[in-house]
Write a protein that holds these residues in place. Structure first.
Motif, PDB file in Angstrom:
ATOM      1  N   GLU A 112      45.866 -26.818  40.391  1.00 45.83           N
ATOM      2  CA  GLU A 112      46.044 -27.907  41.348  1.00 45.83           C
ATOM      3  C   GLU A 112      47.310 -28.695  41.063  1.00 45.83           C
ATOM      4  O   GLU A 112      48.048 -29.068  41.986  1.00 45.83           O
ATOM      5  CB  GLU A 112      44.828 -28.838  41.306  1.00 45.83           C
ATOM      6  CG  GLU A 112      43.553 -28.209  41.854  1.00 45.83           C
ATOM      7  CD  GLU A 112      42.349 -29.130  41.700  1.00 45.83           C
ATOM      8  OE1 GLU A 112      42.547 -30.280  41.224  1.00 45.83           O
ATOM      9  OE2 GLU A 112      41.233 -28.718  42.054  1.00 45.83           O
ATOM     10  N   GLU A 113      47.577 -28.940  39.780  1.00 46.14           N
ATOM     11  CA  GLU A 113      48.745 -29.745  39.442  1.00 46.14           C
ATOM     12  C   GLU A 113      50.042 -28.966  39.638  1.00 46.14           C
ATOM     13  O   GLU A 113      51.074 -29.540  39.986  1.00 46.14           O
ATOM     14  CB  GLU A 113      48.621 -30.277  38.014  1.00 46.14           C
ATOM     15  CG  GLU A 113      47.433 -31.212  37.860  1.00 46.14           C
ATOM     16  CD  GLU A 113      47.691 -32.336  36.885  1.00 46.14           C
ATOM     17  OE1 GLU A 113      48.626 -32.233  36.074  1.00 46.14           O
ATOM     18  OE2 GLU A 113      46.948 -33.337  36.939  1.00 46.14           O
ATOM     19  N   GLU A 133      50.462 -26.751  41.989  1.00 50.22           N
ATOM     20  CA  GLU A 133      50.665 -26.788  43.440  1.00 50.22           C
ATOM     21  C   GLU A 133      51.216 -28.142  43.879  1.00 50.22           C
ATOM     22  O   GLU A 133      52.101 -28.218  44.745  1.00 50.22           O
ATOM     23  CB  GLU A 133      49.339 -26.505  44.151  1.00 50.22           C
ATOM     24  CG  GLU A 133      48.847 -25.067  43.991  1.00 50.22           C
ATOM     25  CD  GLU A 133      47.480 -24.851  44.611  1.00 50.22           C
ATOM     26  OE1 GLU A 133      46.825 -25.853  44.989  1.00 50.22           O
ATOM     27  OE2 GLU A 133      47.053 -23.686  44.713  1.00 50.22           O
ATOM     28  N   LYS A 134      50.708 -29.213  43.262  1.00 48.75           N
ATOM     29  CA  LYS A 134      51.193 -30.553  43.602  1.00 48.75           C
ATOM     30  C   LYS A 134      52.644 -30.725  43.176  1.00 48.75           C
ATOM     31  O   LYS A 134      53.468 -31.267  43.922  1.00 48.75           O
ATOM     32  CB  LYS A 134      50.315 -31.608  42.931  1.00 48.75           C
ATOM     33  CG  LYS A 134      50.671 -33.039  43.335  1.00 48.75           C
ATOM     34  CD  LYS A 134      49.679 -34.027  42.760  1.00 48.75           C
ATOM     35  CE  LYS A 134      50.002 -35.459  43.221  1.00 48.75           C
ATOM     36  NZ  LYS A 134      49.021 -36.433  42.689  1.00 48.75           N
ATOM     37  N   SER A 151      41.568 -24.684  36.423  1.00 51.59           N
ATOM     38  CA  SER A 151      41.591 -25.038  37.840  1.00 51.59           C
ATOM     39  C   SER A 151      42.416 -26.302  38.057  1.00 51.59           C
ATOM     40  O   SER A 151      43.123 -26.432  39.060  1.00 51.59           O
ATOM     41  CB  SER A 151      40.167 -25.251  38.369  1.00 51.59           C
ATOM     42  OG  SER A 151      39.536 -26.330  37.708  1.00 51.59           O
TER      43      SER A 151
END
Length: 280
Positions: free
Chosen positions: A249-250, A252-253, A245
């Motif tokens: 997130e990373e 997407e960042k 997860s």
């Protein structure tokens, strides 16, 4: 991808992935040497500070994705002297050369994780980095942005040549398009497509439209040797406590930070009518 003339096939350079040196006999400006040394020291510190006596990575190790996010952080200066517009923001048409080179080096490390099957793309990326870095080191102030480099070659009439820095910028940008497209496709559970399928989809969406039949044939062979998806993901989550997860997130960042830079470069290349160049 680097385009080669027929007599150039046997001139492949080493694939060590080590920091590249300036041309033999060229004097490296003090500012450039200091900048490169500081960047290397920073990366070595992040990668090594959380390793135990056996050299194993512990929680807190910096992955390539985290390093790229840090490199793209708005707090980091975009160019020597903190250039940009009067509002403190960088000019959209002037992507910083040093940052672009740092991201290109991180791209090499991601390709290494996929394995030897990416040797074709990796070699092209390294050749393009070499070419661009050699020019930058000749005068970091003069070539602080990619726009300045491309504009120089356009004025000289050399931008479309197979060994130009303009083509190096174009193919490195396309390779980053491919990498971010691949990373974004990794999201999902274990029932998702294999890494080979994801790589093929990313390649079709980014690099394939610009490849001639020779380059396309080379990639078709390479796709048969892609490792398992879970092995690749396992290497990417280093420093994230093996948390998928956190990886999502990373990614997407990273995509949110990297895409504007890539868009600026594509827009710049279109401005000089160099955005539709193809390989053989």
């Amino acid at each position: 991808m680097v385009e080669r003339e027929r007599g150039d096939e046997g001139e492949a350079k080493g694939l060590s992935g080590e920091p590249l040196q300036p041309p033999e006999g060229a004097e490296v400006p003090a500012k450039a040497a200091a900048a490169e040394g500081e960047r290397d020291e920073r990366e070595r510190g992040r990668e090594g500070e959380e390793r135990d006596g056996d050299g194993k990575a512990e929680e807190g190790e910096w992955s390539e994705i985290r390093l790229a996010i840090e490199e793209l952080s708005p707090a980091a200066p975009l160019r020597p002297g903190g250039g940009g517009g009067g509002d403190g923001k960088p000019a959209a048409s002037s992507p910083p050369t040093l940052r672009f080179l740092a991201l290109a080096h991180l791209l090499l490390r991601v390709l290494d994780k996929i394995g030897p099957t990416m040797a074709v793309l990796r070699l092209d990326v390294q050749r393009n980095i070499e070419r661009l870095q050699e020019l930058y080191l000749l005068d970091p102030s003069k070539y602080a942005t990619l726009t300045e480099i491309v504009e120089k070659e356009v004025k000289e009439g050399t931008a479309r040549k197979v060994d130009s820095c303009a083509r190096a910028v174009l193919w490195l940008t396309r390779s980053m398009d491919f990498t971010i497209a691949l990373l974004q496709r990794l999201e999902g559970g274990s029932d998702q497509p294999s890494l080979a399928q994801l790589t093929e989809a990313a390649y079709t969406a980014t690099l394939k439209p610009w490849h001639g039949w020779i380059a396309s044939a080379a990639y078709k062979i390479a796709m048969k040797l892609i490792p398992e998806r879970k092995i690749f993901i396992g290497m990417l989550v280093a420093g994230m406590d093996h948390d998928s997860s956190a990886l999502k997130e990373e990614i997407e960042k990273l995509a949110s930070l990297l895409q504007p830079l890539l868009d600026d470069i594509h827009a710049m290349m279109a401005k000089f009518r160099l955005d539709r160049l193809k390989s053989t």
